[in-house]
Each structure stands twice: as C-alpha cells, then as structure tokens.
Motif scaffolding. Structure first.
Motif, mmCIF file in Angstrom:
data_model
loop_
_atom_site.group_PDB
_atom_site.id
_atom_site.type_symbol
_atom_site.label_atom_id
_atom_site.label_comp_id
_atom_site.label_asym_id
_atom_site.label_seq_id
_atom_site.Cartn_x
_atom_site.Cartn_y
_atom_site.Cartn_z
ATOM 1 N N VAL A 138 0.840 -1.204 0.000
ATOM 2 C CA VAL A 138 0.000 0.000 0.000
ATOM 3 C C VAL A 138 0.874 1.253 0.000
ATOM 4 N N THR A 139 2.001 1.196 0.703
ATOM 5 C CA THR A 139 2.922 2.333 0.746
ATOM 6 C C THR A 139 3.479 2.642 -0.634
ATOM 7 N N VAL A 140 3.809 1.612 -1.404
ATOM 8 C CA VAL A 140 4.318 1.817 -2.764
ATOM 9 C C VAL A 140 3.258 2.498 -3.627
ATOM 10 N N VAL A 141 2.009 2.065 -3.514
ATOM 11 C CA VAL A 141 0.930 2.699 -4.282
ATOM 12 C C VAL A 141 0.745 4.148 -3.836
ATOM 13 N N THR A 142 0.878 4.393 -2.534
ATOM 14 C CA THR A 142 0.811 5.769 -2.023
ATOM 15 C C THR A 142 1.895 6.634 -2.650
ATOM 16 N N ALA A 143 3.105 6.093 -2.725
ATOM 17 C CA ALA A 143 4.212 6.838 -3.334
ATOM 18 C C ALA A 143 3.938 7.118 -4.803
ATOM 19 N N VAL A 144 3.361 6.154 -5.504
ATOM 20 C CA VAL A 144 3.004 6.361 -6.912
ATOM 21 C C VAL A 144 2.007 7.509 -7.038
#
Length: 310
Positions: free
Chosen positions: A93-99
């Motif tokens: 979820v953190t990676v998607v947030t960064a995207v």
C-alpha cells in the motif's frame, strides 16, 4: 444497509447502531479537519521545499512523534505468526501511495494547478466502483447520492475560476490531467486497501503508520537527492516536527474511521480536507473564489448528512 464483511464486525451491518456509524463519520470529519489544517500549514511554511525533500524530512519524523501512541497501545506492534504478511501488505500500500504522490507532483510540475487540482481530488469516484466490484460492498441509494454530492464538493473546492467542467474535458488530451487522474486512481486504491488492512486483516493503526512512514521516506530518498535542500532547513526542523505530528495523528484518526466504515463512505469525507484548506487560504491569505469554497463546504455538509441517514 451494508453487510458485515470484516472479522471484527466493523463494517456497517444491518441493524448496527446508528451511534457506531456516527462515530466512524465523526472520525472521518475530524481527520479531514486535521488534514485540511496540515495542507494549509504546508502551503504557508514549506513552499521553498521541493516536494520529495519535504516528504522525506516530514515522514522521517512521523515514527518519532507517533511513538507515544505506539507505547500507549495495548496491541503488539507486529502480530505473532503473521508478521511477514502484515509487513508486505503495508509496504504494498505504501508503494501505491508513493506512486500517487509522485504522479500528482509531476502533474502539478508540468501542468496548470487550476486544471490538475480538481481532477486529483476526485478519488471517491474511483473508490466506489473499486469497493463494490472487489469487495462486494453495498450502499443505500441515499448513501451513494451522498458520496456523489461530497465528491462534487471536493471538486468545486479545488475549482480555480476556469469553466467548471474544463479540467475533465481536457483530461482526454492533457498529459498533466491524465497524470492527475492516475494519481486519483492510485489514492482510491490506497483508500480501499486501508479498509481491507484495518478490517479484513485487523491491522492496527499503531502498526500501519510507522511502517508506512518509513516506507514513504525510503521511497522519496532517491528523488529528494536530485534537489538542493534550502540552506536553512535545520532552522525549520521544529516546523517539520509539527508537520509530522499532523501527518501521524491525522492518519491515526482516519484509520480509526476505516475500522468502522466502508472506504466509499470514508473517502469523500476525508478528501473534504481540501475544502478546509482552501477556506483557510481564502480567509487568511485572501485567496480568490471564496464563494465557490463556501458552496463546496455546503455541498460537503449535505453529502455527509445524506451518508449519515442513508
């Protein structure tokens, strides 16, 4: 209204007390207020900082200022026997947030804010079909109407004097608008994922927030080093501590809301933070379009009322 799908019985269920629903909505409204003040403070204090630098410094401090809540919690930081699954889920979820963050910053960098900003805030438009399609969520007709009205309020709050539908019309041929749409879709996936993490996987906010903050800081590091940090950044550390407190505690409150309600209800309320920020900007900074901001606030109140009684 909404079937109980979570292991904790935290989704709105048939016969569930109205007070439980209202507590979840109260958390969402409070988080929107805190996030809105945070956005305003960010605009007042950190305009000289490139976005990746600001995010790196702020999110690096989030675990530190959030430690009192972690220590005060009776929950284990990582549940025994399920640690790898918990960590991998939060980091995904953190990676998607960064995207979502990076595409939004890129959209603002290459496009006009007046076109990019309204589009980037239509997150609930994507949340509703995602939650219905992937999780089988059910809302009453009045609640769906409330989601639509609250989403329209966020859009109007970000409108900056162009033709009202111009940003959407340009989305088909405008690269910045397309990036803003991608950002909105990414944050919609984040909101739905948070609901799954809080309800289906029963992950506590005291686990999610520190891991998420460290992940965001790590992901922002290579982008931050492309920019020159303003020379007086050490003198601004107290301000960064305040910003980190806003991020930590606003996220804690919104995750409490995700424990109680579907993402399709929480998301339009939380995204009302934009209304708080622009109204503060209009009052304190004498920014334009104040009547439109007040109209947006009125729409948001109506939308939240429709969701509450639906």
């Amino acid at each position: 209204m909404v079937p109980d799908t979570g292991p904790k019985g935290t989704v709105i269920a048939v016969g569930q007390s109205l007070s439980t629903v209202n507590v979840g909505i109260a958390y969402a409204v409070l988080s929107a207020l805190v996030f809105g003040v945070y956005l305003f403070v960010m605009k007042r204090w950190f305009t000289d900082y490139p976005s990746p630098v600001f995010l790196l410094l702020t999110y690096s401090l989030v675990p530190v200022v959030y430690l009192p809540i972690v220590f005060a919690s009776n929950e284990p930081f990582l549940p025994a026997g399920n640690r790898i699954n918990v960590l991998s889920s939060i980091l995904a979820v953190t990676v998607v947030t960064a995207v979502g963050l990076l595409t939004l910053f890129r959209a603002i960098r290459v496009g006009e804010v007046s076109y990019v900003s309204p589009i980037s805030k239509i997150v609930p438009v994507f949340v509703l079909p995602l939650e219905v399609g992937l999780l089988g969520q059910h809302l009453s007709a009045l609640q769906v109407g409330g989601v639509v009205v609250a989403t329209a309020a966020v859009y109007v709050a970000n409108w900056q004097g162009t033709a009202l539908l111009a940003p959407l019309k340009r989305a088909r041929r405008s690269r910045p608008a397309q990036l803003a749409l991608l950002s909105a879709a990414a944050f919609a996936l984040v909101d739905v994922s948070k609901r799954v993490l809080m309800q289906e996987l029963a992950i506590e906010p005291t686990t999610y927030i520190p891991v998420m903050a460290v992940g965001i800081a790590a992901l922002m590091t290579p982008f931050a080093f492309r920019y020159q940090v303003p020379p007086g950044w050490r003198g601004d550390l107290p301000k960064f501590v305040v910003a980190a407190m806003f991020v930590a505690y606003a996220n804690h409150i919104v995750l409490l809301s995700f424990q109680l309600l579907p993402a399709s209800i929480v998301s339009p309320i939380v995204n009302g933070q934009a209304i708080v920020a622009v109204i503060l900007g209009a009052i304190v900074l004498d920014e334009a379009q104040f009547r439109a901001r007040l109209a947006a606030a009125g729409l948001a109140i109506v939308g939240i009322a429709m969701i509450s009684v639906g």
